[in-house]
Motif scaffolding. Structure first.
Motif, PDB file in Angstrom:
ATOM      1  N   GLN A   1       0.830  -1.204   0.000  1.00  0.00           N
ATOM      2  CA  GLN A   1       0.000   0.000   0.000  1.00  0.00           C
ATOM      3  C   GLN A   1       0.869   1.260   0.000  1.00  0.00           C
ATOM      4  O   GLN A   1       0.595   2.234  -0.701  1.00  0.00           O
ATOM      5  N   ASN A   2       1.955   1.201   0.775  1.00  0.00           N
ATOM      6  CA  ASN A   2       2.861   2.353   0.820  1.00  0.00           C
ATOM      7  C   ASN A   2       3.489   2.623  -0.548  1.00  0.00           C
ATOM      8  O   ASN A   2       3.658   3.776  -0.951  1.00  0.00           O
TER       9      ASN A   2
ATOM     10  N   ASP B   1       2.091   1.937  -3.446  1.00  0.00           N
ATOM     11  CA  ASP B   1       1.026   2.563  -4.254  1.00  0.00           C
ATOM     12  C   ASP B   1       0.876   4.044  -3.902  1.00  0.00           C
ATOM     13  O   ASP B   1       0.732   4.894  -4.784  1.00  0.00           O
ATOM     14  N   ASP B   2       0.932   4.338  -2.601  1.00  0.00           N
ATOM     15  CA  ASP B   2       0.801   5.736  -2.162  1.00  0.00           C
ATOM     16  C   ASP B   2       1.973   6.578  -2.675  1.00  0.00           C
ATOM     17  O   ASP B   2       1.787   7.723  -3.106  1.00  0.00           O
TER      18      ASP B   2
ATOM     19  N   GLN C   1       9.291   9.785  -0.531  1.00  0.00           N
ATOM     20  CA  GLN C   1       8.430   8.909  -1.345  1.00  0.00           C
ATOM     21  C   GLN C   1       9.344   7.912  -2.069  1.00  0.00           C
ATOM     22  O   GLN C   1      10.147   8.312  -2.899  1.00  0.00           O
TER      23      GLN C   1
END
Length: 574
Positions: free
Chosen positions: A9-10, A12-13, A199
Motif C-alpha cells: 500500500q505504501n 502505491d501511495d 516517497q
C-alpha cells in the motif's frame, strides 16, 4: 512522519505522490535515481534537511553492487600503503559512526589476523601501518567502536586460528574492522527515509529525463510491474546509479561525462566448520587482498578484481574465478577447501572512476560529484563505507542552486530504524524470549537483523505461531521474516526475499530452492497473487539458481554471462 513500513500500500501511495508532482507547484525538491547505498543515503540526507524527496529504483533496493560487497565496513588498510590518508581517515570516521550511533544493530566489530611471513623486517613495517590505522580511527571525534590491535607470536596466531598451516606465517597482528549485511542495511535506510517523509518506490525505472531547454526538470519513469509510464518533476535530480552511471548520464548529455568502469569481485560462502578460527584473515595476493570474513555460521572468502564489460545486472562468477579464490586461501590452510565445500557464490561490480590506468585494481575509490547540466547532479565512485559522505556531497551540490536556505546535512546524528535503544533491547533479550515464547537464540538473531524493530516480528509470531517455524533448508530464518519483508521492507518477489531480505540464496546448500515454494505461499495473500503467479515466482527462482550454477561452471566471462542472462530479471505480474 510516515510509518517506515514499505508495504504494498505504501508503494502505491508513493507512486501516487510521485505522479502528482506533474501538477503545477507540486514538484519535488529532489528526485534520486538509484536505490543502492549511495542513492538511498542521499534520499535520507535530503529528507532530513526538510526537502521534499522522491527515490526510484529500477529493480529491488540494493539489487546491484550494494548487496554484493565484501560486507565490510573498513578504513581500507591497503589505501594506507598507497598513502591515501584522507580516504582512510574519512572511512574510519564513518566506521565509528556506524558502529556507535547510526546502526549498532547492523554494523559489528570483527577481528582479523594479518599474517606475517618474513622474520624481523615485516613486523615493524606492518605494525607501524596498523598502529597508524588505529590512531587515525580516533581522530574523527567519535569513539572508535573497536578494540586496539595486538601483536601475536606464531603460537598465539595458531591458537587464534588452529586451521592455519604451521609454516604459513612467523606470527601475526590482530586488528579490528567491522562488518554489515549490506542489503539489509540499505533496506533499513530506505525505511528510515520513508519514515521521515521520502516517497520511495522500487521496480520503477527511468526511461528518459525531462528537459526544459538545457535544464533537467525531472524524469519519465516506467512502473516495471504494470508497464505504466508517467512523469516525476523535481527541481534537482541526483543520478546515483553506480555502474550504470554512463548509461543514465548518456540520456542527458555527453558533456562532462564521468567514465565509470566496472570491476568484478566474486565471493565464496563456506560453512564455519570447514576450518577452525576465532578471527578473520586478510591475505595479500599478487593483485589485491583476500579476506576471510566470519559470517554467522559461515565464512565469506573474497575477492577478485577484474574488468567486466558484460551484463551489469547479473555479473557472473566463472569457474576460473572460483579456483583463483580457493587456490589463494588454500595456501595458508592445513586442510584445503574444495568445490564441494562451497555453499554459495556471488559476484558484484565496483563502480570505479576510470582514469588512464589499465588495471581496475589501481583505480581510485575516491568519489566525484558533478553537475554536468543544470538540474542534474551525478555522484559516482567511492566505497560502501563512505556512502554517507558521498550522499551528503551530492545533496550539497544539488541544493546549491535552490533558492531558499537549506540546512546542513544531519545524517551524522540520525540513527536508522531499529538502532535507538538497541543495547537495552539486547540486554533484555532473555525477557523478550520469555514473553514471546521464542527461543533466546532466535530472539538474538532477530535483534541482530531488525534491532528494536524485532518486536514487530515477534508480534507476528504471537498472532500466528506457525510463523515461528523456520524455512525449509534455511533453519536460521523464520517464516515471520518473510511476512515482515513484504509488509515492511518492500519485497515484491520471491527473489527479493531469498537473496536480499535474507541471505538464503548464498547460505544454504540448495541456494533457497526448497524454501522458495513456502516463501511464495507466504507472500501470495499479502501481494494478491494468483496460483499461476505463485507458480511463476517459484519457477523463475529455480531457473535463476540453475543459471547461476551453470555460469559458475564456465571457463570465462563471456560464456558465464551467456549462461546467467538466459533467465530474465523480473517476473511479470498476472
Amino acid at each position: 512522519m510516515a510509518s517506515g513500513a514499505l508495504s504494498p500500500q505504501n508503494r502505491d501511495d508513493a507512486l501516487g505522490a510521485l505522479r502528482a508532482t506533474s501538477q503545477p507547484g507540486r514538484e519535488l525538491d529532489i528526485l534520486i535515481v538509484g536505490g543502492g547505498v549511495v542513492g538511498v543515503g542521499a534520499a535520507l540526507d535530503a529528507v532530513t534537511r526538510g526537502l521534499t524527496t522522491g527515490i526510484v529504483e529500477a529493480r529491488d533496493w540494493a539489487s546491484g553492487t550494494s548487496s554484493r560487497s565484501s560486507k565490510l565496513i573498513h578504513g581500507g588498510l591497503r589505501y594506507l600503503e598507497m598513502l591515501d590518508f584522507a580516504l582512510v581517515q574519512e572511512a574510519l570516521k564513518e566506521r565509528g559512526l556506524l558502529i556507535q550511533r547510526i546502526a549498532p544493530h547492523l554494523v559489528k566489530p570483527v577481528p582479523f589476523l594479518y599474517p606475517l611471513t618474513k622474520r624481523f623486517v615485516e613486523r615493524p613495517y606492518v605494525g607501524a601501518g596498523i598502529a597508524l590505522y588505529d590512531a587515525m580511527s580516533m581522530t574523527g571525534g567519535n569513539s572508535r567502536g573497536v578494540p586496539l590491535h595486538k601483536h601475536l607470536s606464531r603460537k598465539g596466531t595458531l591458537r587464534a586460528a588452529p586451521s592455519l598451516k604451521d609454516d604459513a606465517m612467523v606470527g601475526s597482528i590482530r586488528y579490528y574492522d567491522a562488518q554489515v549485511d549490506d542489503a539489509r542495511y540499505v533496506v533499513n535506510m530506505v525505511r528510515t527515509a520513508q519514515h521521515y517523509g521520502a516517497q520511495a518506490a522500487n521496480r520503477v525505472s527511468v526511461v528518459d529525463f525531462l528537459r526544459e531547454g538545457e535544464r533537467v526538470v525531472g524524469a519519465r519513469v516506467k512502473d516495471q510491474e504494470t508497464g505504466d509510464e508517467f512523469d516525476i518533476r523535481a527541481k534537482q535530480v541526483v543520478n546515483a546509479t553506480g555502474v550504470w552511471t554512463d548509461e543514465t548520464q548518456a540520456m542527458v548529455t555527453d558533456r562532462g561525462q564521468m567514465k565509470v568502469r566496472a570491476s568484478k569481485g566474486i565471493h565464496l560462502v563456506v560453512p564455519k566448520d570447514r576450518f577452525q578460527s576465532t578471527v578473520g584473515l586478510i591475505l595479500r595476493t599478487e593483485k589485491s587482498v583476500l579476506f576471510v570474513i566470519p559470517w554467522g555460521r559461515h565464512w565469506i572468502i573474497g575477492t577478485t578484481d577484474t574488468d567486466w564489460d558484460l551484463d551489469k545486472a547479473h555479473p557472473a562468477a566463472t569457474s576460473k574465478d572460483i579456483d583463483y579464490v580457493l587456490d589463494h586461501v588454500n595456501r595458508v590452510l592445513k586442510r584445503p577447501l574444495t568445490r564441494e565445500d562451497v555453499e554459495g557464490v556471488y559476484a558484484g561490480l565496483r563502480p570505479l572512476l576510470a582514469g588512464e590506468n589499465d588495471s581496475t585494481a589501481k583505480l581510485s575509490r575516491e568519489h566525484v560529484v558533478a553537475h554536468p547540466v543544470p538540474g542534474l547532479v551525478v555522484v559516482a565512485g567511492g566505497k560502501w563505507t563512505t556512502y554517507r559522505v558521498m550522499a551528503k556531497d551530492a545533496v550539497d551540490e544539488a541544493t546549491r542552486t535552490l533558492d531558499e536556505k537549506i540546512p546542513a546535512s544531519c545524517t551524522e546524528t540520525v540513527p536508522l530504524l531499529g538502532a535507538e535503544g538497541y543495547q537495552a533491547a539486547w540486554n533484555m533479550r532473555g525477557k523478550l524470549a520469555d514473553d514471546s515464547g521464542v527461543h533466546v537464540a532466535r530472539v538474538e538473531h532477530l535483534l541482530q537483523r531488525f534491532g528494536t524493530q524485532a518486536g514487530a516480528v515477534l508480534e507476528l509470531i504471537t498472532e500466528d505461531p506457525a510463523l515461528g517455524e523456520p524455512l525449509p533448508g534455511a533453519d536460521d530464518y523464520l517464516r515471520a521474516e518473510v511476512v515482515f519483508a513484504v509488509t515492511h521492507e518492500g519485497a515484491r518477489h520471491v527473489d527479493d526475499v531469498l537473496t536480499r531480505r535474507t541471505r538464503i540464496s548464498i547460505e544454504s546448500w540448495d541456494r533457497g530452492v526448497s524454501a522458495a515454494p513456502v516463501v511464495a505461499d507466504l507472500m501470495a495473500p499479502l501481494l494478491g497473487w494468483s496460483e499461476q503467479q505463485v507458480d511463476r515466482e517459484v519457477t523463475h527462482y529455480r531457473a535463476r539458481v540453475e543459471a547461476e550454477r551453470l555460469s559458475q561452471e564456465q571457463p570465462d566471462d563471456v560464456s558465464a554471462d551467456s549462461a546467467r542472462t538466459n533467465v530474465h530479471d523480473i517476473v511479470p505480474l498476472s
